[in-house]
Write a protein that holds these residues in place. Structure first.
Motif, PDB file in Angstrom:
ATOM      1  N   SER A 190     -33.829  49.243  20.680  1.00 45.94           N
ATOM      2  CA  SER A 190     -34.413  48.958  22.011  1.00 45.94           C
ATOM      3  C   SER A 190     -33.599  49.070  22.893  1.00 45.94           C
ATOM      4  O   SER A 190     -33.870  49.311  24.318  1.00 45.94           O
ATOM      5  CB  SER A 190     -35.017  47.717  22.072  1.00 45.94           C
ATOM      6  N   ARG A 196     -41.663  50.176  22.975  1.00 46.33           N
ATOM      7  CA  ARG A 196     -42.267  49.651  21.703  1.00 46.33           C
ATOM      8  C   ARG A 196     -43.271  50.736  21.092  1.00 46.33           C
ATOM      9  O   ARG A 196     -42.899  50.400  19.575  1.00 46.33           O
ATOM     10  CB  ARG A 196     -43.440  48.657  22.340  1.00 46.33           C
ATOM     11  N   SER A 197     -43.713  51.521  21.640  1.00 48.95           N
ATOM     12  CA  SER A 197     -44.663  52.382  20.790  1.00 48.95           C
ATOM     13  C   SER A 197     -43.497  53.560  19.926  1.00 48.95           C
ATOM     14  O   SER A 197     -44.014  53.801  18.922  1.00 48.95           O
ATOM     15  CB  SER A 197     -45.458  53.424  21.812  1.00 48.95           C
ATOM     16  N   LEU A 200     -42.648  51.382  17.048  1.00 42.63           N
ATOM     17  CA  LEU A 200     -43.692  51.311  16.145  1.00 42.63           C
ATOM     18  C   LEU A 200     -44.229  52.519  15.286  1.00 42.63           C
ATOM     19  O   LEU A 200     -44.581  52.681  14.138  1.00 42.63           O
ATOM     20  CB  LEU A 200     -45.000  50.769  16.749  1.00 42.63           C
ATOM     21  N   MET A 203     -41.881  53.067  12.458  1.00 40.68           N
ATOM     22  CA  MET A 203     -42.111  52.272  11.283  1.00 40.68           C
ATOM     23  C   MET A 203     -43.425  52.799  10.572  1.00 40.68           C
ATOM     24  O   MET A 203     -43.474  53.091   9.264  1.00 40.68           O
ATOM     25  CB  MET A 203     -42.577  50.783  11.643  1.00 40.68           C
ATOM     26  N   LEU A 204     -44.495  53.258  11.393  1.00 45.78           N
ATOM     27  CA  LEU A 204     -45.494  53.775  10.897  1.00 45.78           C
ATOM     28  C   LEU A 204     -45.199  55.169  10.068  1.00 45.78           C
ATOM     29  O   LEU A 204     -45.701  55.391   8.978  1.00 45.78           O
ATOM     30  CB  LEU A 204     -46.626  54.049  11.920  1.00 45.78           C
ATOM     31  N   VAL A 266     -47.699  49.056  10.376  1.00 51.47           N
ATOM     32  CA  VAL A 266     -48.275  48.279  11.655  1.00 51.47           C
ATOM     33  C   VAL A 266     -47.739  46.728  11.607  1.00 51.47           C
ATOM     34  O   VAL A 266     -47.139  46.230  12.849  1.00 51.47           O
ATOM     35  CB  VAL A 266     -49.642  48.203  11.630  1.00 51.47           C
ATOM     36  N   GLY A 269     -43.982  46.412  12.050  1.00 52.70           N
ATOM     37  CA  GLY A 269     -43.922  47.167  13.380  1.00 52.70           C
ATOM     38  C   GLY A 269     -44.119  46.194  14.470  1.00 52.70           C
ATOM     39  O   GLY A 269     -43.139  46.271  15.350  1.00 52.70           O
ATOM     40  N   LEU A 270     -45.290  45.796  14.442  1.00 54.56           N
ATOM     41  CA  LEU A 270     -45.647  45.032  15.714  1.00 54.56           C
ATOM     42  C   LEU A 270     -44.565  43.577  15.910  1.00 54.56           C
ATOM     43  O   LEU A 270     -44.558  43.195  17.121  1.00 54.56           O
ATOM     44  CB  LEU A 270     -46.984  44.451  15.617  1.00 54.56           C
ATOM     45  N   SER A 273     -41.167  44.951  17.143  1.00 51.79           N
ATOM     46  CA  SER A 273     -41.340  45.653  18.426  1.00 51.79           C
ATOM     47  C   SER A 273     -41.528  44.589  19.342  1.00 51.79           C
ATOM     48  O   SER A 273     -41.146  44.477  20.744  1.00 51.79           O
ATOM     49  CB  SER A 273     -42.567  46.946  18.688  1.00 51.79           C
ATOM     50  N   ARG A 274     -42.037  43.446  19.235  1.00 48.54           N
ATOM     51  CA  ARG A 274     -42.177  42.547  20.182  1.00 48.54           C
ATOM     52  C   ARG A 274     -41.167  41.431  20.242  1.00 48.54           C
ATOM     53  O   ARG A 274     -40.988  40.384  21.154  1.00 48.54           O
ATOM     54  CB  ARG A 274     -43.424  41.629  19.678  1.00 48.54           C
TER      55      ARG A 274
END
Length: 679
Positions: A190, A196-197, A200, A203-204, A266, A269-270, A273-274
């Motif tokens: 980061s 963020r996308s 994510l 990770m997906l 997801v 990853g969420l 990413s946050r």
């Protein structure tokens, strides 16, 4: 191939037509496409083959369809039922040997159909002079075909679901651990500009790729595994031919794999990413202690995993105990060193009852003379093959309606049958050849106690089949027609009094029964080369065949239970290993501040075993709550069987403890100075 029967062929003289099964067509006639229209010899008479059934045809059995053959393959040749046949029309009630199959018109309510059938039923009592009220019932064909295995199959599905949930819990635990370990990595990505996308998406991509690869590998394993299971499955398992990896299974597996990948990617990853990259970078490579929230989540998941494993293992343990007790139940007869031989006489050649009786008399004399045979007998239906041929009996002068009289199983036997099978004669005697000039019978103890409770019934008279007076000459021990049910009431008649074309010869041998098969076939062929041996196997195998569905279900449940135990053990080991690795700084500090190795080991094991103990308690509660569901599948054991539950708790607890001790001991034995210097 070919066609079905025509209405015209249900008449005497035009009924020499047959339809054969797909399995017989392939096995006996080498899949000959021209079989329809050709002639075969059946029972010594020529019959025309008019059709071949499709492979998916399954003949309904159970319920009222008790006339179905007991052969493992089921019926393979079908003939028209001739309504003018004297055997059918002589008794308007049909001796309760027939069942009707109806296709109900769409939209017609069940009660209306039953009312129409009962209107027909109401005509029969007056025709036979009986004071009866006959009522019909309707059973959906699907229930008739799968009713006896439905609960067992639901249980197997539950076992599959339990293992799937255990794997998912394992996966969730590992993903949480993996996500925690990658916090610093994601913070660096980061800081270097990844949005963020993008994080994510990474990770997906990783999780979906892994899931799809795992799903593909699972399909390959499933294809091989299903083939092995179908080959090992009992032949009477309904719709066995449909079991396989088809398009539906493929679509389900692909969908499940993708869904697993998406969910697995997801959620972590969420969270990653946050997170604030500055906070993650400030914390250094390792925190001193593990986060409370993360620890509680992992403990909760371990507890859930152990609970599911315990519930599945307890059910498997109960089924195992049940099966062992069922096999060890007192059957009422001795299976050791007994050979059973099923033979069928041609109705065309042996038209008279005396001819059939004479054949079996000669067969018994020939077989009893074989080296290695100590006794020989014959019976119309072997024990452990279910209840069949039920006719009422009563005392002379009994005026009760038909349905209020005792309804025992009828068996036709030879004089030496009871000695051959090890069935004890409790009162009186067995049949002798001198009984051929009189009407005699033998009762099982259960039937004798019903008609003459607390009395000696030998020498007394009763009314047997067709209200024929008979004299009771003996009482023998009770025999189980099915091992899971209580012994049935049985009346035995001499085989020459009610001669049957299909009978079972039983031979008590001095050695291995299978070693006599060649000599037995030769002896039967020398008596009459046209008499086929339908089946020949030791009585132990006959009894084993009656338990084939239970054996199959138990085998699969044990496989899944073993899988659950292994997966749970690996999951606990993996999580404890991860937790210990994350706490190595903490453990090093505790050791440097004076904590003893034994104290550190106890602390780690106690924290790891706490959710295990809670999971064992929850799993036991789940298993007990399932008692009402599985009780019908058990024999001789209650769902709350304490020794079984205790054994499962001990085994699963030991596996969990071993999984905890390994990584915990390895961590606490490390040099604390080296650990802190590394940090």
């Amino acid at each position: 191939l070919g066609r079905q029967f025509s209405a015209d062929e249900a008449r005497e003289g035009k009924d020499r037509v047959v339809i054969v099964s797909d399995s017989l067509w392939r096995r006996r006639f080498k899949s000959n496409p021209g079989l329809a229209g050709s002639t075969i010899v059946l029972g010594g008479l020529q019959h025309q083959v008019v059709g071949v059934l499709p492979p998916q045809f399954a003949f309904p059995h159970g319920g009222g369809m008790e006339a179905v053959s007991k052969l493992s393959r089921g019926p393979e040749i079908f003939r028209p039922l001739v309504y003018e046949d004297e055997e059918l029309t002589s008794a308007a009630l049909g001796n309760f040997n027939y069942g009707a199959i109806l296709r109900v018109k769409a939209g017609v309510p069940r009660q209306r159909v039953l009312a129409e059938i009962n209107a027909v039923e109401a005509q029969y009592p007056a025709m036979v002079g009986e004071k009866l009220t006959l009522k019909a019932d309707m059973i959906p064909m699907s229930d008739l075909m799968v009713g006896n295995v439905r609960r067992g199959l639901w249980m197997l599905l539950g076992a599959v679901g339990a293992v799937l949930l255990i794997v998912c819990v394992n996966l969730a635990n590992l993903l949480i651990a993996r996500a925690t370990a990658r916090t610093r990595e994601m913070a660096i990505r980061s800081a270097l500009g990844a949005g963020r996308s993008r994080l994510l998406g990474q990770m997906l991509t990783e999780s979906v790729a892994l899931s799809v690869f795992g799903g593909a590998l699972g399909l390959v394993m499933a294809y091989a595994g299903v083939q092995a299971l179908v080959a090992a499955a009992p032949a009477d398992l309904p719709r066995l031919y449909e079991v396989g990896v088809d398009g539906t299974v493929l679509a389900f597996a692909v969908g499940l794999a993708i869904l697993t990948g998406l969910v697995s990617g997801v959620l972590p990853g969420l969270g990653l990413s946050r997170s604030d990259p500055q906070d993650a970078l400030k914390s250094g490579s390792h925190t001193v202690t593990s986060g409370i929230a993360s620890l509680k989540t992992r403990q909760l998941l371990i507890g859930a995993e152990v609970a599911l494993s315990a519930a599945l293992l307890i059910v498997a343990g109960l089924l195992t105990v049940s099966f062992v007790r069922l096999k060890g139940v007192n059957k009422g007869f001795d299976t050791e060193r007994v050979l059973a031989v099923d033979v069928s006489l041609s109705n065309a050649k042996y038209t008279e009852g005396k001819d059939r009786a004479a054949y079996f008399k000669r067969a018994l004399e020939r077989l009893a003379a074989l080296p290695g045979v100590s006794a020989a007998g014959v019976i119309s239906s072997l024990p452990a093959r279910g209840e069949t041929w039920i006719d009422p009996v009563c005392l002379v002068g009994d005026t009760r309606p038909l349905f209020e009289r005792p309804l025992p199983n009828n068996r036709m036997t030879s004089p030496d049958y009871f000695r051959t099978m090890g069935v004890p004669v409790l009162l009186g005697r067995a049949f002798t050849d001198s009984d051929q000039s009189q009407k005699v019978a033998i009762f099982s103890k259960k039937l004798a106690d019903v008609l003459w409770p607390g009395q000696n019934p030998v020498g007394r008279q009763f009314l047997g089949y067709n209200d024929t007076p008979h004299t009771l000459v003996g009482v023998v021990g009770d025999v189980r027609s099915t091992l899971s049910d209580e012994p049935a009431m049985i009346v035995y008649y001499p085989h020459w009094e009610r001669p049957r074309a299909s009978m079972s010869l039983v031979l008590r041998t001095t050695g291995d029964p299978a070693g006599l098969s060649g000599g037995v076939r030769t002896a039967i062929r020398e008596l009459d080369a046209d008499v086929p041996v339908r089946e020949m196997k030791p009585m132990e195998q006959v009894v084993g065949d009656s338990l084939s569905q239970r054996t199959f279900q138990l085998t699969i449940v044990l496989l899944f239970a073993a899988s659950a135990l292994i997966v749970a053990g690996l999951g606990i080991y993996g999580i404890v290993s991860y937790s210990v690795s994350r706490r190595r700084t903490e453990l090093g500090l505790r050791s440097a501040l004076g904590a003893r190795t034994s104290n550190l080991l106890w602390m780690v094991v106690r924290q790891a075993m706490t959710p295990v103990i809670l999971g064992l308690a929850a799993g036991t509660a789940i298993a007990l709550s399932l008692g009402g569901v599985i009780e019908s599948l058990l024999f001789g054991v209650k769902p709350a069987d304490v020794p079984t539950i205790a054994a499962v708790v001990l085994v699963l607890g030991s596996v969990a403890l071993a999984a905890c001790l390994g990584p915990a001991y390895g961590a606490v034995k490390k040099n604390p100075a080296r650990t802190l210097r590394f940090e």
